[in-house]
Scaffold this active site. Structure first.
Site, PDB file in Angstrom:
ATOM      1  N   ARG A 143     -10.602  -3.140  23.051  1.00 49.99           N
ATOM      2  CA  ARG A 143      -9.555  -4.137  22.772  1.00 49.99           C
ATOM      3  C   ARG A 143      -8.352  -3.834  23.660  1.00 49.99           C
ATOM      4  O   ARG A 143      -8.009  -2.670  23.855  1.00 49.99           O
ATOM      5  CB  ARG A 143      -9.114  -4.066  21.306  1.00 49.99           C
ATOM      6  CG  ARG A 143     -10.097  -4.685  20.360  1.00 49.99           C
ATOM      7  CD  ARG A 143      -9.580  -4.641  18.960  1.00 49.99           C
ATOM      8  NE  ARG A 143      -9.281  -3.255  18.545  1.00 49.99           N
ATOM      9  CZ  ARG A 143      -9.158  -2.867  17.288  1.00 49.99           C
ATOM     10  NH1 ARG A 143      -9.286  -3.749  16.319  1.00 49.99           N
ATOM     11  NH2 ARG A 143      -8.895  -1.618  16.975  1.00 49.99           N
ATOM     12  N   GLY A 175      -4.878  -2.965  24.869  1.00 51.86           N
ATOM     13  CA  GLY A 175      -3.758  -2.236  24.256  1.00 51.86           C
ATOM     14  C   GLY A 175      -4.163  -1.091  23.355  1.00 51.86           C
ATOM     15  O   GLY A 175      -3.298  -0.481  22.733  1.00 51.86           O
ATOM     16  N   ASP A 194      12.228 -12.468  -1.272  1.00 50.80           N
ATOM     17  CA  ASP A 194      12.274 -12.129   0.148  1.00 50.80           C
ATOM     18  C   ASP A 194      13.524 -11.271   0.367  1.00 50.80           C
ATOM     19  O   ASP A 194      14.605 -11.631  -0.099  1.00 50.80           O
ATOM     20  CB  ASP A 194      12.369 -13.446   0.936  1.00 50.80           C
ATOM     21  CG  ASP A 194      12.311 -13.237   2.438  1.00 50.80           C
ATOM     22  OD1 ASP A 194      12.517 -12.102   2.903  1.00 50.80           O
ATOM     23  OD2 ASP A 194      12.080 -14.238   3.138  1.00 50.80           O
ATOM     24  N   ASN A 233      -1.591   6.937  11.446  1.00 51.00           N
ATOM     25  CA  ASN A 233      -2.469   6.057  10.665  1.00 51.00           C
ATOM     26  C   ASN A 233      -2.450   6.434   9.191  1.00 51.00           C
ATOM     27  O   ASN A 233      -3.031   7.453   8.819  1.00 51.00           O
ATOM     28  CB  ASN A 233      -3.909   6.120  11.190  1.00 51.00           C
ATOM     29  CG  ASN A 233      -4.024   5.441  12.535  1.00 51.00           C
ATOM     30  OD1 ASN A 233      -3.402   5.858  13.491  1.00 51.00           O
ATOM     31  ND2 ASN A 233      -4.795   4.381  12.592  1.00 51.00           N
ATOM     32  N   SER A 277       4.036 -11.222  -0.449  1.00 48.67           N
ATOM     33  CA  SER A 277       3.331 -11.928   0.628  1.00 48.67           C
ATOM     34  C   SER A 277       2.053 -11.192   1.007  1.00 48.67           C
ATOM     35  O   SER A 277       1.035 -11.822   1.286  1.00 48.67           O
ATOM     36  CB  SER A 277       4.240 -12.100   1.851  1.00 48.67           C
ATOM     37  OG  SER A 277       4.827 -10.860   2.215  1.00 48.67           O
ATOM     38  N   LYS A 293       9.711  -2.824  15.279  1.00 45.81           N
ATOM     39  CA  LYS A 293      10.058  -1.552  14.620  1.00 45.81           C
ATOM     40  C   LYS A 293      11.123  -0.825  15.443  1.00 45.81           C
ATOM     41  O   LYS A 293      12.080  -0.265  14.891  1.00 45.81           O
ATOM     42  CB  LYS A 293       8.809  -0.671  14.479  1.00 45.81           C
ATOM     43  CG  LYS A 293       7.819  -1.186  13.459  1.00 45.81           C
ATOM     44  CD  LYS A 293       8.327  -0.963  12.054  1.00 45.81           C
ATOM     45  CE  LYS A 293       7.453  -1.583  10.997  1.00 45.81           C
ATOM     46  NZ  LYS A 293       8.025  -1.541   9.655  1.00 45.81           N
ATOM     47  N   SER A 353       6.922   3.295  12.952  1.00 46.31           N
ATOM     48  CA  SER A 353       5.508   3.383  13.304  1.00 46.31           C
ATOM     49  C   SER A 353       5.323   4.077  14.645  1.00 46.31           C
ATOM     50  O   SER A 353       6.201   4.017  15.523  1.00 46.31           O
ATOM     51  CB  SER A 353       4.947   1.963  13.392  1.00 46.31           C
ATOM     52  OG  SER A 353       3.701   1.961  14.020  1.00 46.31           O
ATOM     53  N   TYR A 408       0.829  -1.220   0.000  1.00 43.04           N
ATOM     54  CA  TYR A 408       0.000   0.000   0.000  1.00 43.04           C
ATOM     55  C   TYR A 408       0.863   1.271   0.000  1.00 43.04           C
ATOM     56  O   TYR A 408       0.873   2.032  -0.979  1.00 43.04           O
ATOM     57  CB  TYR A 408      -0.920  -0.075   1.222  1.00 43.04           C
ATOM     58  CG  TYR A 408      -1.692   1.167   1.562  1.00 43.04           C
ATOM     59  CD1 TYR A 408      -2.407   1.868   0.593  1.00 43.04           C
ATOM     60  CD2 TYR A 408      -1.739   1.624   2.877  1.00 43.04           C
ATOM     61  CE1 TYR A 408      -3.134   2.996   0.934  1.00 43.04           C
ATOM     62  CE2 TYR A 408      -2.462   2.746   3.226  1.00 43.04           C
ATOM     63  CZ  TYR A 408      -3.149   3.438   2.254  1.00 43.04           C
ATOM     64  OH  TYR A 408      -3.874   4.548   2.599  1.00 43.04           O
ATOM     65  N   VAL A 409       1.612   1.509   1.051  1.00 39.48           N
ATOM     66  CA  VAL A 409       2.369   2.760   1.137  1.00 39.48           C
ATOM     67  C   VAL A 409       3.537   2.745   0.153  1.00 39.48           C
ATOM     68  O   VAL A 409       3.822   3.738  -0.526  1.00 39.48           O
ATOM     69  CB  VAL A 409       2.889   3.003   2.577  1.00 39.48           C
ATOM     70  CG1 VAL A 409       3.502   4.394   2.675  1.00 39.48           C
ATOM     71  CG2 VAL A 409       1.784   2.857   3.609  1.00 39.48           C
ATOM     72  N   TYR A 445       4.733  -6.021  17.208  1.00 38.96           N
ATOM     73  CA  TYR A 445       4.938  -5.231  15.984  1.00 38.96           C
ATOM     74  C   TYR A 445       5.757  -3.978  16.305  1.00 38.96           C
ATOM     75  O   TYR A 445       6.803  -3.710  15.691  1.00 38.96           O
ATOM     76  CB  TYR A 445       3.577  -4.872  15.378  1.00 38.96           C
ATOM     77  CG  TYR A 445       3.642  -3.807  14.305  1.00 38.96           C
ATOM     78  CD1 TYR A 445       4.280  -4.049  13.102  1.00 38.96           C
ATOM     79  CD2 TYR A 445       3.062  -2.549  14.511  1.00 38.96           C
ATOM     80  CE1 TYR A 445       4.343  -3.058  12.113  1.00 38.96           C
ATOM     81  CE2 TYR A 445       3.116  -1.565  13.540  1.00 38.96           C
ATOM     82  CZ  TYR A 445       3.760  -1.825  12.345  1.00 38.96           C
ATOM     83  OH  TYR A 445       3.823  -0.846  11.388  1.00 38.96           O
TER      84      TYR A 445
HETATM   85  N1  LIG Z   1      -0.370   1.279   6.898  1.00 38.11           N
HETATM   86  C1  LIG Z   1      -0.129   1.952   8.026  1.00 38.11           C
HETATM   87  O1  LIG Z   1      -1.015   2.591   8.604  1.00 38.11           O
HETATM   88  C2  LIG Z   1       1.269   1.951   8.624  1.00 38.11           C
HETATM   89  C3  LIG Z   1       1.481   2.648   9.822  1.00 38.11           C
HETATM   90  C4  LIG Z   1       2.761   2.658  10.367  1.00 38.11           C
HETATM   91  C5  LIG Z   1       3.801   2.001   9.743  1.00 38.11           C
HETATM   92  N2  LIG Z   1       3.560   1.310   8.594  1.00 38.11           N
HETATM   93  C6  LIG Z   1       4.691   0.591   7.965  1.00 38.11           C
HETATM   94  O2  LIG Z   1       4.748   0.925   6.593  1.00 38.11           O
HETATM   95  C7  LIG Z   1       5.221  -0.192   5.829  1.00 38.11           C
HETATM   96  C8  LIG Z   1       4.236  -0.478   4.702  1.00 38.11           C
HETATM   97  O3  LIG Z   1       2.959  -0.753   5.251  1.00 38.11           O
HETATM   98  P1  LIG Z   1       1.711  -1.094   4.315  1.00 38.11           P
HETATM   99  O4  LIG Z   1       0.492  -0.709   5.061  1.00 38.11           O
HETATM  100  O5  LIG Z   1       1.967  -0.555   2.970  1.00 38.11           O
HETATM  101  O6  LIG Z   1       1.792  -2.683   4.302  1.00 38.11           O
HETATM  102  P2  LIG Z   1       1.642  -3.707   3.073  1.00 38.11           P
HETATM  103  O7  LIG Z   1       1.458  -5.048   3.703  1.00 38.11           O
HETATM  104  O8  LIG Z   1       0.619  -3.224   2.107  1.00 38.11           O
HETATM  105  O9  LIG Z   1       3.079  -3.624   2.382  1.00 38.11           O
HETATM  106  C9  LIG Z   1       4.189  -4.375   2.814  1.00 38.11           C
HETATM  107  C10 LIG Z   1       4.864  -4.918   1.550  1.00 38.11           C
HETATM  108  O10 LIG Z   1       6.070  -5.596   1.932  1.00 38.11           O
HETATM  109  C11 LIG Z   1       6.111  -6.859   1.282  1.00 38.11           C
HETATM  110  N3  LIG Z   1       6.924  -7.739   2.145  1.00 38.11           N
HETATM  111  C12 LIG Z   1       6.646  -8.113   3.421  1.00 38.11           C
HETATM  112  N4  LIG Z   1       7.640  -8.897   3.887  1.00 38.11           N
HETATM  113  C13 LIG Z   1       8.573  -9.015   2.894  1.00 38.11           C
HETATM  114  C14 LIG Z   1       9.824  -9.663   2.781  1.00 38.11           C
HETATM  115  N5  LIG Z   1      10.335 -10.383   3.791  1.00 38.11           N
HETATM  116  N6  LIG Z   1      10.506  -9.562   1.615  1.00 38.11           N
HETATM  117  C15 LIG Z   1      10.008  -8.836   0.586  1.00 38.11           C
HETATM  118  N7  LIG Z   1       8.814  -8.190   0.635  1.00 38.11           N
HETATM  119  C16 LIG Z   1       8.111  -8.280   1.784  1.00 38.11           C
HETATM  120  C17 LIG Z   1       4.675  -7.292   1.132  1.00 38.11           C
HETATM  121  O11 LIG Z   1       4.468  -8.234   0.102  1.00 38.11           O
HETATM  122  C18 LIG Z   1       4.007  -5.949   0.828  1.00 38.11           C
HETATM  123  O12 LIG Z   1       4.007  -5.675  -0.548  1.00 38.11           O
HETATM  124  C19 LIG Z   1       5.377  -1.346   6.807  1.00 38.11           C
HETATM  125  O13 LIG Z   1       6.732  -1.407   7.200  1.00 38.11           O
HETATM  126  C20 LIG Z   1       4.513  -0.909   7.989  1.00 38.11           C
HETATM  127  O14 LIG Z   1       4.984  -1.457   9.194  1.00 38.11           O
HETATM  128  C21 LIG Z   1       2.322   1.267   8.011  1.00 38.11           C
END
Ligand SMILES: NC(=O)c1ccc[n+]([C@@H]2O[C@H](COP(=O)([O-])OP(=O)(O)OC[C@H]3O[C@@H](n4cnc5c(N)ncnc54)[C@H](O)[C@@H]3O)[C@@H](O)[C@H]2O)c1
Length: 344
Positions: free
Chosen positions: A280, A282, A52, A171, A35, A146, A118, A12-13, A142
């Site tokens: 919930r 936490g 990976d 968020n 994944s 981080k 995060s 997503y991000v 989690y």
């Molecule tokens: N979405 C939020 O609100 C939020 C908030 C705080 C922090 N984050 C951090 O931002 C980052 C992205 O979050 P997101 O919401 O886009 O999640 P997401 O699950 O959509 O994206 C994570 C991506 O990483 C890939 N991935 C995971 N493990 C992997 C590995 N071992 N090797 C290769 N690829 C791998 C997944 O396939 C996925 O495409 C994450 O690190 C998350 O912890 C997100």
């Protein structure tokens, strides 16, 4: 212009950030094991290495084939409820896998690193809004993973003269034309509410209506994914000297669950049926960022993060992707190499 390796660029991000990097004229290569991400989410123009990040042979190959100026590290396991029930996999993937990846980056001599951290590193807030100096006492594995990778990065920055920026998102929410939020299972409030509005769920479960907040429901700080991407580009430009800096990404203004529900009802024109459930474990009453440091030092200003804009963008994306599938005409991104066939 920089050549940037983006881990998790099919998520997503990460996918929104890839698009912003490309739009700004940078080159991008994505590494993602798909994944939780989607091949078609990778913007055209960014080759995808399906691997990976913790696979040392594949990473050696990737770095030997490309000369990168910087790494943006999004790849992680990120579903908080899963981190509570299955912490081992989070330590394995986010920490052990993360450090294996840092070693590959070090061996390749890349010294600029932006890390997706995060607000979960802070745990239950002792003061609100939360600034970067707030105590770090995560309440789930989690957040702990981080924080552990942040700490490892601090040591890498000092020992190997890396320039590291850790961005602690609050968020992430909203969508661009090309990319929207799509987690499986979904646990984020806005996509859950939009699924309910679209008829994909019978009701929305509201956990806790007895918090000490004005309307009794939890208050959170929502920031549009495009504003998060903008912060990454500012960080890339700012990384001139070695050392590590952490920044909050949030707007400094919170909205309660009830306010978000009501905004979703306004935007979609649908009533959201509610089921009430106990709090919930936490879940703090209020999580709100103090983003002053990011604004002052990097000149960041959110421009898409009004709640209505966030929800309108996410709703538009949802209507265009009714089952959250990607546009059929989108072509898969080319792959740099078939890592599955590589036996190093
Ligand atoms: N979405 C939020 O609100 C939020 C908030 C705080 C922090 N984050 C951090 O931002 C980052 C992205 O979050 P997101 O919401 O886009 O999640 P997401 O699950 O959509 O994206 C994570 C991506 O990483 C890939 N991935 C995971 N493990 C992997 C590995 N071992 N090797 C290769 N690829 C791998 C997944 O396939 C996925 O495409 C994450 O690190 C998350 O912890 C997100």
């Amino acid at each position: 212009m920089a050549n940037v390796l983006v881990t998790g660029g099919a998520g997503y991000v990460g996918s929104v950030c890839c698009a912003e990097l490309l739009r700004a004229g940078h080159s991008v290569v994505v590494v993602d094991d798909l994944s939780t991400g989607f091949r078609l989410a990778v913007p055209p123009g960014a080759p995808l290495c399906e691997s990976d990040i913790a696979d040392p042979g594949a990473m050696r190959f990737l770095f030997s084939e490309n000369k990168f100026d910087a790494v943006f590290h999004f790849a992680a396991k990120a579903l908080v409820p899963e981190s509570v029930s299955n912490p081992g996999v989070f330590f394995q993937q986010n920490v052990a896998g993360g450090i294996s990846f840092l070693e590959a980056v070090r061996a390749a001599g890349v010294k600029k690193f932006v890390f997706s951290s995060s607000a979960a590193v802070y745990g239950a807030p002792q003061t609100v809004p939360i600034d970067e100096e707030h105590a770090k006492e995560p309440t789930n594995s989690y957040g702990e993973t981080k924080l552990m990778l942040e700490r490892a990065l601090e040591w890498y920055a000092s020992a190997y003269h890396w320039s590291v920026v850790a961005l602690r998102y609050f968020n992430a929410a909203g969508a661009t034309e090309a990319a929207g939020e799509r987690h499986q299972p979904e646990s984020h409030i806005i996509p859950l509410l939009l699924q309910t509005a679209a008829g994909g769920r019978d009701f929305f479960t509201l956990y806790g209506a007895d918090y000490s907040t004005p309307d009794g429901t939890c208050v959170r700080d929502y920031v549009h994914v495009s504003d998060i991407a903008a912060a990454h580009l500012l960080a890339l430009d700012a990384m001139k000297t070695s050392g590590m800096t952490a920044y909050n990404i949030g707007c400094g203004q919170g909205y309660s669950v009830r306010q978000v529900i009501s905004a979703v009802e306004d935007v979609t024109g649908k009533r959201i049926p509610l089921r009430f459930a106990p709090r919930r474990a936490g879940d703090p009453a209020v999580l709100c960022a103090n983003p002053t440091k990011l604004k002052r030092e990097l000149g960041w200003e959110p421009s898409h993060s009004q709640l209505a804009t966030i929800i309108e963008s996410a709703w538009t994306w949802k209507l265009q992707h009714p089952r959250a599938t990607w546009l059929p005409e989108a072509e898969p991104s080319p792959r740099v190499s078939d890592f599955a066939a590589l036996k190093l």
